[in-house]
Design a protein around this motif. Structure first.
Motif, PDB file in Angstrom:
ATOM      1  N   PHE A   8     -29.903  15.280  37.502  1.00  0.00           N
ATOM      2  CA  PHE A   8     -29.455  13.894  37.421  1.00  0.00           C
ATOM      3  C   PHE A   8     -30.544  12.988  37.983  1.00  0.00           C
ATOM      4  CE2 PHE A   8     -27.446  10.060  39.139  1.00  0.00           C
ATOM      5  CZ  PHE A   8     -26.704   9.634  38.055  1.00  0.00           C
ATOM      6  N   GLY A   9     -31.062  12.097  37.158  1.00  0.00           N
ATOM      7  CA  GLY A   9     -32.018  11.111  37.622  1.00  0.00           C
ATOM      8  C   GLY A   9     -33.409  11.663  37.839  1.00  0.00           C
ATOM      9  N   ARG A  10     -34.293  10.755  38.183  1.00  0.00           N
ATOM     10  CA  ARG A  10     -35.685  11.108  38.426  1.00  0.00           C
ATOM     11  C   ARG A  10     -36.190  10.369  39.656  1.00  0.00           C
ATOM     12  NH1 ARG A  10     -34.261  14.176  35.307  1.00  0.00           N
ATOM     13  NH2 ARG A  10     -35.135  14.818  33.266  1.00  0.00           N
ATOM     14  N   VAL A  11     -37.088  11.023  40.372  1.00  0.00           N
ATOM     15  CA  VAL A  11     -37.753  10.399  41.515  1.00  0.00           C
ATOM     16  C   VAL A  11     -39.246  10.511  41.300  1.00  0.00           C
ATOM     17  CG1 VAL A  11     -38.202  10.520  43.997  1.00  0.00           C
ATOM     18  CG2 VAL A  11     -35.874  10.882  43.137  1.00  0.00           C
ATOM     19  N   ARG A  12     -39.945   9.416  41.502  1.00  0.00           N
ATOM     20  CA  ARG A  12     -41.401   9.477  41.383  1.00  0.00           C
ATOM     21  C   ARG A  12     -42.035   8.736  42.550  1.00  0.00           C
ATOM     22  NH1 ARG A  12     -43.669   5.202  36.868  1.00  0.00           N
ATOM     23  NH2 ARG A  12     -42.456   3.367  37.547  1.00  0.00           N
ATOM     24  N   LYS A  13     -43.219   9.208  42.914  1.00  0.00           N
ATOM     25  CA  LYS A  13     -43.950   8.591  44.008  1.00  0.00           C
ATOM     26  C   LYS A  13     -44.859   7.510  43.440  1.00  0.00           C
ATOM     27  CE  LYS A  13     -46.619   9.716  48.150  1.00  0.00           C
ATOM     28  NZ  LYS A  13     -47.252  10.817  48.931  1.00  0.00           N
ATOM     29  N   LEU A  14     -44.807   6.342  44.021  1.00  0.00           N
ATOM     30  CA  LEU A  14     -45.593   5.209  43.559  1.00  0.00           C
ATOM     31  C   LEU A  14     -46.945   5.165  44.261  1.00  0.00           C
ATOM     32  CD1 LEU A  14     -42.749   2.511  43.615  1.00  0.00           C
ATOM     33  CD2 LEU A  14     -43.572   3.830  41.651  1.00  0.00           C
ATOM     34  N   PRO A  15     -47.934   4.447  43.697  1.00  0.00           N
ATOM     35  CA  PRO A  15     -49.247   4.329  44.352  1.00  0.00           C
ATOM     36  C   PRO A  15     -49.152   3.810  45.785  1.00  0.00           C
ATOM     37  CG  PRO A  15     -49.364   3.519  42.107  1.00  0.00           C
ATOM     38  CD  PRO A  15     -47.921   3.799  42.382  1.00  0.00           C
ATOM     39  N   SER A  16     -48.090   3.052  46.068  1.00  0.00           N
ATOM     40  CA  SER A  16     -47.925   2.518  47.430  1.00  0.00           C
ATOM     41  C   SER A  16     -47.499   3.582  48.424  1.00  0.00           C
ATOM     42  CB  SER A  16     -46.876   1.411  47.417  1.00  0.00           C
ATOM     43  OG  SER A  16     -45.601   1.943  47.046  1.00  0.00           O
ATOM     44  N   GLY A  17     -47.111   4.762  47.922  1.00  0.00           N
ATOM     45  CA  GLY A  17     -46.630   5.819  48.799  1.00  0.00           C
ATOM     46  C   GLY A  17     -45.122   5.856  48.921  1.00  0.00           C
ATOM     47  N   ARG A  18     -44.433   4.850  48.402  1.00  0.00           N
ATOM     48  CA  ARG A  18     -42.976   4.825  48.439  1.00  0.00           C
ATOM     49  C   ARG A  18     -42.429   5.522  47.194  1.00  0.00           C
ATOM     50  NH1 ARG A  18     -40.751   1.652  52.260  1.00  0.00           N
ATOM     51  NH2 ARG A  18     -38.803   1.375  51.075  1.00  0.00           N
ATOM     52  N   TYR A  19     -41.120   5.779  47.210  1.00  0.00           N
ATOM     53  CA  TYR A  19     -40.509   6.552  46.124  1.00  0.00           C
ATOM     54  C   TYR A  19     -39.531   5.680  45.337  1.00  0.00           C
ATOM     55  CZ  TYR A  19     -42.530  10.677  48.260  1.00  0.00           C
ATOM     56  OH  TYR A  19     -43.423  11.593  48.766  1.00  0.00           O
ATOM     57  N   GLN A  20     -39.573   5.873  44.031  1.00  0.00           N
ATOM     58  CA  GLN A  20     -38.659   5.156  43.140  1.00  0.00           C
ATOM     59  C   GLN A  20     -37.665   6.140  42.533  1.00  0.00           C
ATOM     60  OE1 GLN A  20     -39.881   3.911  39.136  1.00  0.00           O
ATOM     61  NE2 GLN A  20     -39.238   1.820  39.658  1.00  0.00           N
ATOM     62  N   ALA A  21     -36.377   5.739  42.520  1.00  0.00           N
ATOM     63  CA  ALA A  21     -35.330   6.580  41.932  1.00  0.00           C
ATOM     64  C   ALA A  21     -34.759   5.873  40.709  1.00  0.00           C
ATOM     65  CB  ALA A  21     -34.225   6.842  42.953  1.00  0.00           C
ATOM     66  N   ARG A  22     -34.524   6.668  39.637  1.00  0.00           N
ATOM     67  CA  ARG A  22     -33.964   6.129  38.394  1.00  0.00           C
ATOM     68  C   ARG A  22     -32.992   7.134  37.796  1.00  0.00           C
ATOM     69  NH1 ARG A  22     -39.203   4.960  34.844  1.00  0.00           N
ATOM     70  NH2 ARG A  22     -39.619   7.066  35.569  1.00  0.00           N
ATOM     71  N   TYR A  23     -32.049   6.612  37.034  1.00  0.00           N
ATOM     72  CA  TYR A  23     -31.129   7.496  36.321  1.00  0.00           C
ATOM     73  C   TYR A  23     -30.653   6.775  35.061  1.00  0.00           C
ATOM     74  CZ  TYR A  23     -27.261   4.599  37.977  1.00  0.00           C
ATOM     75  OH  TYR A  23     -26.405   3.554  38.214  1.00  0.00           O
ATOM     76  N   VAL A  24     -30.106   7.512  34.128  1.00  0.00           N
ATOM     77  CA  VAL A  24     -29.547   6.933  32.906  1.00  0.00           C
ATOM     78  C   VAL A  24     -28.053   6.734  33.117  1.00  0.00           C
ATOM     79  CG1 VAL A  24     -29.138   7.241  30.444  1.00  0.00           C
ATOM     80  CG2 VAL A  24     -31.312   7.994  31.454  1.00  0.00           C
ATOM     81  N   ARG A  41     -36.512  12.155  50.319  1.00  0.00           N
ATOM     82  CA  ARG A  41     -35.147  12.519  50.684  1.00  0.00           C
ATOM     83  C   ARG A  41     -34.203  11.332  50.542  1.00  0.00           C
ATOM     84  NH1 ARG A  41     -34.150  15.587  56.278  1.00  0.00           N
ATOM     85  NH2 ARG A  41     -35.193  17.198  55.024  1.00  0.00           N
ATOM     86  N   ASP A  42     -34.663  10.133  50.945  1.00  0.00           N
ATOM     87  CA  ASP A  42     -33.829   8.927  50.806  1.00  0.00           C
ATOM     88  C   ASP A  42     -33.549   8.629  49.337  1.00  0.00           C
ATOM     89  OD1 ASP A  42     -33.801   8.597  53.546  1.00  0.00           O
ATOM     90  OD2 ASP A  42     -35.468   7.174  53.568  1.00  0.00           O
ATOM     91  N   ALA A  43     -34.560   8.810  48.483  1.00  0.00           N
ATOM     92  CA  ALA A  43     -34.376   8.575  47.050  1.00  0.00           C
ATOM     93  C   ALA A  43     -33.382   9.585  46.469  1.00  0.00           C
ATOM     94  CB  ALA A  43     -35.712   8.661  46.328  1.00  0.00           C
ATOM     95  N   ASP A  44     -33.509  10.841  46.883  1.00  0.00           N
ATOM     96  CA  ASP A  44     -32.575  11.871  46.420  1.00  0.00           C
ATOM     97  C   ASP A  44     -31.138  11.548  46.850  1.00  0.00           C
ATOM     98  OD1 ASP A  44     -34.444  13.425  45.111  1.00  0.00           O
ATOM     99  OD2 ASP A  44     -34.898  14.645  46.888  1.00  0.00           O
ATOM    100  N   ALA A  45     -30.983  11.044  48.066  1.00  0.00           N
ATOM    101  CA  ALA A  45     -29.644  10.724  48.576  1.00  0.00           C
ATOM    102  C   ALA A  45     -29.017   9.591  47.759  1.00  0.00           C
ATOM    103  CB  ALA A  45     -29.733  10.328  50.052  1.00  0.00           C
ATOM    104  N   TRP A  46     -29.836   8.602  47.377  1.00  0.00           N
ATOM    105  CA  TRP A  46     -29.323   7.498  46.569  1.00  0.00           C
ATOM    106  C   TRP A  46     -28.849   8.000  45.208  1.00  0.00           C
ATOM    107  CZ3 TRP A  46     -30.697   5.145  41.911  1.00  0.00           C
ATOM    108  CH2 TRP A  46     -30.117   3.905  41.656  1.00  0.00           C
ATOM    109  N   LEU A  47     -29.631   8.887  44.602  1.00  0.00           N
ATOM    110  CA  LEU A  47     -29.243   9.458  43.314  1.00  0.00           C
ATOM    111  C   LEU A  47     -27.965  10.284  43.440  1.00  0.00           C
ATOM    112  CD1 LEU A  47     -32.652  10.554  41.756  1.00  0.00           C
ATOM    113  CD2 LEU A  47     -31.103   8.781  40.902  1.00  0.00           C
ATOM    114  N   ALA A  48     -27.845  11.002  44.541  1.00  0.00           N
ATOM    115  CA  ALA A  48     -26.645  11.811  44.753  1.00  0.00           C
ATOM    116  C   ALA A  48     -25.403  10.928  44.827  1.00  0.00           C
ATOM    117  CB  ALA A  48     -26.787  12.639  46.028  1.00  0.00           C
ATOM    118  N   ASP A  49     -25.545   9.756  45.478  1.00  0.00           N
ATOM    119  CA  ASP A  49     -24.421   8.827  45.556  1.00  0.00           C
ATOM    120  C   ASP A  49     -24.031   8.318  44.166  1.00  0.00           C
ATOM    121  OD1 ASP A  49     -24.282   9.063  48.279  1.00  0.00           O
ATOM    122  OD2 ASP A  49     -25.436   7.237  48.700  1.00  0.00           O
ATOM    123  N   LYS A  50     -25.040   7.998  43.358  1.00  0.00           N
ATOM    124  CA  LYS A  50     -24.763   7.510  42.005  1.00  0.00           C
ATOM    125  C   LYS A  50     -24.111   8.586  41.146  1.00  0.00           C
ATOM    126  CE  LYS A  50     -26.077   3.465  42.791  1.00  0.00           C
ATOM    127  NZ  LYS A  50     -25.053   2.401  42.852  1.00  0.00           N
TER     128      LYS A  50
END
Length: 308
Positions: A8-24, A41-50
């Motif tokens: 479920f969803g995707r997490v990618r690391k941005l050039p800034s070093g922060r992580y972006q979470a997305r899902y359909v 881990r924070d990005a994964d937790a957000w996706l888990a909530d969604k």
């Protein structure tokens, strides 16, 4: 051994070093998180909530609430099945008390802290507590509908008791004061004062009476309508707000002769004739009667009495 692929969803690391979470989302649209995350881990937790929200059927379109509050509130007022007078009250509260703060703000961005700050600022600026309570009640009702429309998850109006209108107890006239005021008022309004004082009828109910509503044989008055004066000067005939408001009231025997005399001398003829009319045959207006009432109160030395 290859790592387990995310279901479920995707997490990618941005050039800034922060992580972006997305899902359909269920609507097929790609839904990114409204903010980036410091850790994966924070990005994964957000996706888990969604994902949990979707499984529970509790998913909300995050863009549904991206509607300016004022436009949503305008539509809300137009859709209500209320009297014209109530609609005018809502529009006034929106225009003068809600729109200046919340108007351009998206419904989804109205938060409990913003509501608390708005209320505190209104009270500190000297806006009457009753007006603030009515404006808060309207705000809560509008945002309650936004919850039902699945535009927001929770209503941000969470201040306990903030919509309660505390009305101080009005002083009441004694029996002698009622008679003194009836003596001091213009003769065509003597019966109105007596019926207000002894029957407890409101101004709009008194002005809405027709001859057929007054049953002298059974010493009773049937309250079936009221006249409301609108902001534009027009009048609206409306039924009582509740079943209890539509009622039959007994007439004390002591004032029956007074009412009979009024019907004979001042009321319109016929069953549908109005009980109270002005000197020129028009339905009395409250602002005109207000002047007569204040003068009568002053003449008999009665103070702080509200209009009937």
């Amino acid at each position: 051994m290859a790592g387990k692929r995310r279901q479920f969803g995707r997490v990618r690391k941005l050039p800034s070093g922060r992580y972006q979470a997305r899902y359909v989302g269920p609507d097929g649209q790609l839904r990114p998180a409204p903010e980036t995350f410091r850790t994966k881990r924070d990005a994964d937790a957000w996706l888990a909530d969604k994902q949990t929200e979707r499984r529970r059927g509790d998913w909300h379109d995050p863009d549904a609430g991206r509607v300016p509050f004022e436009s949503y509130a305008d539509a809300w007022i137009k859709e209500r099945e209320v009297t014209t007078r109530t609609r005018q009250l809502y529009a006034s509260l929106l225009r003068h008390h809600l729109a200046p703060t919340f108007g351009p703000v998206n419904v989804a961005d109205i938060s409990p802290p913003l509501v608390r700050r708005w209320r505190a600022d209104k009270l500190a600026a000297g806006t009457g507590p009753t007006t603030v309570a009515k404006a808060y009640a309207l705000l809560r009702a509008i945002l309650g509908t936004a919850v039902a429309d699945q535009m927001i998850r929770r209503n941000p109006c969470t201040i306990k008791g903030a919509s309660v209108v505390h009305t101080p107890e009005r002083p009441t006239a004694t029996v002698q004061e009622v008679y003194d005021l009836a003596d001091a008022i213009q003769p065509r309004y003597r019966a109105l004062v007596l019926m207000a004082g002894f029957l407890g009828l409101r101004w709009g109910e008194l002005i809405g009476l027709h001859r057929r509503d007054v049953d002298l044989d059974h010493a009773a008055v049937r309250v079936r309508r009221a006249v409301a004066e609108l902001n534009n000067g027009q009048r609206e005939i409306k039924a009582p707000k509740s079943a209890a408001g539509k009622r039959t009231v007994s007439i004390p025997a002591a004032i029956l002769p007074e009412i009979r005399e009024h019907l004979n001398n001042y009321a319109e003829p016929g069953a549908d004739g109005r009980v109270f009319v002005g000197g020129k045959g028009a339905t009395p207006r409250r602002n005109h009667f207000n002047r007569l009432w204040r003068k009568a109160c002053a003449d008999v030395g009665v103070k702080a009495l509200a209009l009937p």
